[in-house]
Scaffold this active site. Structure first.
Site: not given
Ligand code: 4NP
Length: 163
Positions: A17, A20, A22-24, A134
């Site tokens: 993702c 790294n 939340c989703r992955s 997201d």
């Molecule tokens: P992820 O979510 O891609 O599912 O881990 C996010 C985590 C952090 C951010 C964006 C999306 N950020 O902008 O810091």
């Protein structure tokens, strides 16, 4: 969908993702759990990574840890950034959204690997080809929704890899 690169005995699956956190990591934890339930842990190498570097070294978001924990799943990962070597090493690189896919394809182009990059929801029979939303800027309900999406897609992914 049937080459094995991670080593001769295991199928390597890397979930990707943006951050790294939340989703992955959720996909990694859920897929690991499903693989253990199916008694096939020895057949898989499972990991996750982000296309971005902001959260490198961090544990998953507390909201991701909470929703996974509520379903009996632990998230052991530490955030790291995806590398060209990952694209060489893993058999399947499974992206959460189309921006991830574009960034991975760009990386694969410059490192000339023949990796197979898929969107996780290619395996979601109800919403084939959609993105995993997201949840970072939303509340806990977004994480529950992502958990459900990730779970049903990972179940189908594993079923496909075991047939
Ligand atoms: P992820 O979510 O891609 O599912 O881990 C996010 C985590 C952090 C951010 C964006 C999306 N950020 O902008 O810091």
């Amino acid at each position: 969908m049937d080459t094995k690169k991670s080593n001769s005995d295991t199928t390597g699956v890397l979930f990707v993702c943006l951050g790294n956190i939340c989703r992955s990591p959720l996909a990694e934890g859920v897929f690991q759990h499903l693989v253990e339930e199916a008694g096939v842990s020895d057949e898989f190498e499972i990991d996750s990574a982000g296309t971005g570097s902001w959260h490198v070294g961090e544990r998953p978001d507390t909201r991701a840890i909470a929703v996974a924990g509520a379903h009996g799943i632990t998230l052991p990962s530490r955030a790291r950034q995806v590398t060209p070597e990952d694209l060489d090493h893993f058999d399947y690189v499974i992206a959460m959204d189309l921006e991830n896919v574009r960034n991975l394809e760009k990386m694969a182009e410059s490192s000339r690997t023949d990796v197979q990059i898929h969107l996780l929801r290619e395996f979601d029979s109800e919403h084939t080809g959609d993105e995993v939303p997201d949840p970072y800027y939303g509340g806990a309900s977004g994480f529950e929704k992502v958990f459900k999406i990730v779970s049903q897609s990972c179940e189908a992914l594993l079923a496909g890899l075991l047939t």
